[in-house]
Design a protein around this motif. Structure first.
Motif, mmCIF file in Angstrom:
data_model
loop_
_atom_site.group_PDB
_atom_site.id
_atom_site.type_symbol
_atom_site.label_atom_id
_atom_site.label_comp_id
_atom_site.label_asym_id
_atom_site.label_seq_id
_atom_site.Cartn_x
_atom_site.Cartn_y
_atom_site.Cartn_z
ATOM 1 N N MET A 1 44.558 -66.179 -2.625
ATOM 2 C CA MET A 1 44.080 -65.217 -1.668
ATOM 3 C C MET A 1 44.930 -63.954 -1.781
ATOM 4 S SD MET A 1 43.559 -65.615 2.438
ATOM 5 C CE MET A 1 42.278 -66.838 2.269
ATOM 6 N N SER A 2 44.359 -62.833 -1.437
ATOM 7 C CA SER A 2 45.066 -61.553 -1.471
ATOM 8 C C SER A 2 45.275 -61.033 -0.056
ATOM 9 C CB SER A 2 44.263 -60.513 -2.253
ATOM 10 O OG SER A 2 44.183 -60.872 -3.609
ATOM 11 N N PHE A 3 46.405 -60.364 0.137
ATOM 12 C CA PHE A 3 46.715 -59.755 1.421
ATOM 13 C C PHE A 3 47.110 -58.309 1.213
ATOM 14 C CE2 PHE A 3 47.524 -64.241 2.124
ATOM 15 C CZ PHE A 3 46.927 -64.451 3.351
ATOM 16 N N VAL A 4 46.776 -57.460 2.171
ATOM 17 C CA VAL A 4 47.243 -56.083 2.192
ATOM 18 C C VAL A 4 48.376 -56.028 3.209
ATOM 19 C CG1 VAL A 4 46.659 -53.687 2.672
ATOM 20 C CG2 VAL A 4 44.985 -55.167 1.558
ATOM 21 N N VAL A 5 49.548 -55.658 2.743
ATOM 22 C CA VAL A 5 50.729 -55.613 3.593
ATOM 23 C C VAL A 5 50.784 -54.265 4.299
ATOM 24 C CG1 VAL A 5 53.248 -55.781 3.664
ATOM 25 C CG2 VAL A 5 51.937 -57.170 2.036
ATOM 26 N N ASP A 6 50.837 -54.313 5.616
ATOM 27 C CA ASP A 6 50.933 -53.095 6.415
ATOM 28 C C ASP A 6 52.373 -52.593 6.409
ATOM 29 O OD1 ASP A 6 49.421 -51.393 8.509
ATOM 30 O OD2 ASP A 6 51.322 -51.898 9.501
ATOM 31 N N ALA A 7 52.550 -51.298 6.521
ATOM 32 C CA ALA A 7 53.878 -50.699 6.528
ATOM 33 C C ALA A 7 54.739 -51.262 7.649
ATOM 34 C CB ALA A 7 53.765 -49.183 6.657
ATOM 35 N N ASN A 8 54.143 -51.621 8.762
ATOM 36 C CA ASN A 8 54.903 -52.150 9.892
ATOM 37 C C ASN A 8 55.630 -53.442 9.547
ATOM 38 O OD1 ASN A 8 54.281 -50.156 11.848
ATOM 39 N ND2 ASN A 8 52.227 -51.019 12.001
ATOM 40 N N VAL A 9 55.075 -54.223 8.639
ATOM 41 C CA VAL A 9 55.728 -55.464 8.230
ATOM 42 C C VAL A 9 57.035 -55.141 7.509
ATOM 43 C CG1 VAL A 9 55.545 -57.526 6.778
ATOM 44 C CG2 VAL A 9 53.561 -56.732 8.085
ATOM 45 N N VAL A 10 57.004 -54.176 6.627
ATOM 46 C CA VAL A 10 58.198 -53.803 5.872
ATOM 47 C C VAL A 10 59.216 -53.121 6.777
ATOM 48 C CG1 VAL A 10 59.076 -52.392 3.972
ATOM 49 C CG2 VAL A 10 56.986 -53.719 3.687
ATOM 50 N N VAL A 11 58.758 -52.263 7.676
ATOM 51 C CA VAL A 11 59.669 -51.611 8.614
ATOM 52 C C VAL A 11 60.366 -52.661 9.474
ATOM 53 C CG1 VAL A 11 59.828 -50.046 10.596
ATOM 54 C CG2 VAL A 11 58.449 -49.409 8.609
ATOM 55 N N ALA A 12 59.624 -53.640 9.955
ATOM 56 C CA ALA A 12 60.226 -54.715 10.750
ATOM 57 C C ALA A 12 61.220 -55.512 9.920
ATOM 58 C CB ALA A 12 59.141 -55.631 11.307
ATOM 59 N N LEU A 13 60.931 -55.679 8.645
ATOM 60 C CA LEU A 13 61.800 -56.459 7.766
ATOM 61 C C LEU A 13 63.135 -55.764 7.517
ATOM 62 C CD1 LEU A 13 61.864 -59.044 5.985
ATOM 63 C CD2 LEU A 13 61.058 -57.603 4.118
ATOM 64 N N VAL A 14 63.126 -54.453 7.370
ATOM 65 C CA VAL A 14 64.346 -53.722 6.995
ATOM 66 C C VAL A 14 65.105 -53.137 8.176
ATOM 67 C CG1 VAL A 14 63.454 -53.204 4.691
ATOM 68 C CG2 VAL A 14 63.166 -51.532 6.539
ATOM 69 N N THR A 15 64.620 -53.346 9.382
ATOM 70 C CA THR A 15 65.323 -52.871 10.566
ATOM 71 C C THR A 15 65.636 -54.066 11.467
ATOM 72 O OG1 THR A 15 63.249 -52.431 11.742
ATOM 73 C CG2 THR A 15 64.227 -50.594 10.521
ATOM 74 N N THR A 16 66.570 -53.867 12.348
ATOM 75 C CA THR A 16 66.932 -54.926 13.285
ATOM 76 C C THR A 16 66.041 -54.789 14.512
ATOM 77 O OG1 THR A 16 69.194 -54.823 12.490
ATOM 78 C CG2 THR A 16 68.832 -55.981 14.548
ATOM 79 N N THR A 17 64.932 -55.497 14.480
ATOM 80 C CA THR A 17 63.989 -55.484 15.584
ATOM 81 C C THR A 17 63.634 -56.926 15.930
ATOM 82 O OG1 THR A 17 61.997 -55.474 14.205
ATOM 83 C CG2 THR A 17 62.960 -53.326 14.708
ATOM 84 N N PRO A 18 63.049 -57.141 17.098
ATOM 85 C CA PRO A 18 62.620 -58.498 17.446
ATOM 86 C C PRO A 18 61.590 -59.078 16.469
ATOM 87 C CG PRO A 18 62.636 -57.106 19.393
ATOM 88 C CD PRO A 18 62.880 -56.208 18.209
ATOM 89 N N ARG A 19 60.910 -58.221 15.731
ATOM 90 C CA ARG A 19 59.875 -58.678 14.795
ATOM 91 C C ARG A 19 60.407 -58.993 13.403
ATOM 92 N NH1 ARG A 19 55.951 -53.869 14.911
ATOM 93 N NH2 ARG A 19 57.935 -52.830 14.912
ATOM 94 N N GLN A 20 61.699 -58.797 13.185
ATOM 95 C CA GLN A 20 62.271 -58.978 11.857
ATOM 96 C C GLN A 20 62.101 -60.410 11.348
ATOM 97 O OE1 GLN A 20 66.570 -58.543 11.413
ATOM 98 N NE2 GLN A 20 66.216 -57.396 9.519
ATOM 99 N N ALA A 21 62.370 -61.385 12.182
ATOM 100 C CA ALA A 21 62.257 -62.791 11.762
ATOM 101 C C ALA A 21 60.819 -63.151 11.415
ATOM 102 C CB ALA A 21 62.789 -63.717 12.849
ATOM 103 N N ALA A 22 59.871 -62.667 12.205
ATOM 104 C CA ALA A 22 58.459 -62.950 11.936
ATOM 105 C C ALA A 22 58.014 -62.315 10.626
ATOM 106 C CB ALA A 22 57.588 -62.468 13.087
ATOM 107 N N ALA A 23 58.424 -61.072 10.391
ATOM 108 C CA ALA A 23 58.064 -60.387 9.146
ATOM 109 C C ALA A 23 58.637 -61.131 7.944
ATOM 110 C CB ALA A 23 58.550 -58.945 9.171
ATOM 111 N N SER A 24 59.875 -61.557 8.063
ATOM 112 C CA SER A 24 60.514 -62.298 6.979
ATOM 113 C C SER A 24 59.798 -63.619 6.717
ATOM 114 C CB SER A 24 61.981 -62.554 7.323
ATOM 115 O OG SER A 24 62.611 -63.252 6.293
ATOM 116 N N ALA A 25 59.411 -64.296 7.777
ATOM 117 C CA ALA A 25 58.706 -65.578 7.630
ATOM 118 C C ALA A 25 57.366 -65.399 6.928
ATOM 119 C CB ALA A 25 58.511 -66.225 8.995
#
Length: 64
Positions: free
Chosen positions: A1-25
């Motif tokens: 399957m293919s996915f389009v990764v939204d910029a918000n996922v990467v921003v959450a991954l590279v910053t210390t936010t509450p969403r960082q763990a979810a983005a990484s997962a």
């Protein structure tokens, strides 16, 4: 399957936010399942815009 990764996922991954763990997962899962990942053509600009906005709002600090 293919996915389009939204910029918000990467921003959450590279910053210390509450969403960082979810983005990484999500990215770990997609990698483990060898999914095809794609990004929009303006992806780098979207990430840059989000980071600049976070820096302007004092949510992150620019490191030079």
């Amino acid at each position: 399957m293919s996915f389009v990764v939204d910029a918000n996922v990467v921003v959450a991954l590279v910053t210390t936010t509450p969403r960082q763990a979810a983005a990484s997962a999500w990215l770990d899962r997609w990698h483990a399942e060898a999914e095809d990942l794609h990004v929009p053509q303006l992806f780098t600009y979207e990430v840059a815009s989000a980071l600049v906005g976070m820096e302007a709002g004092k949510q992150i600090t620019a490191v030079v």
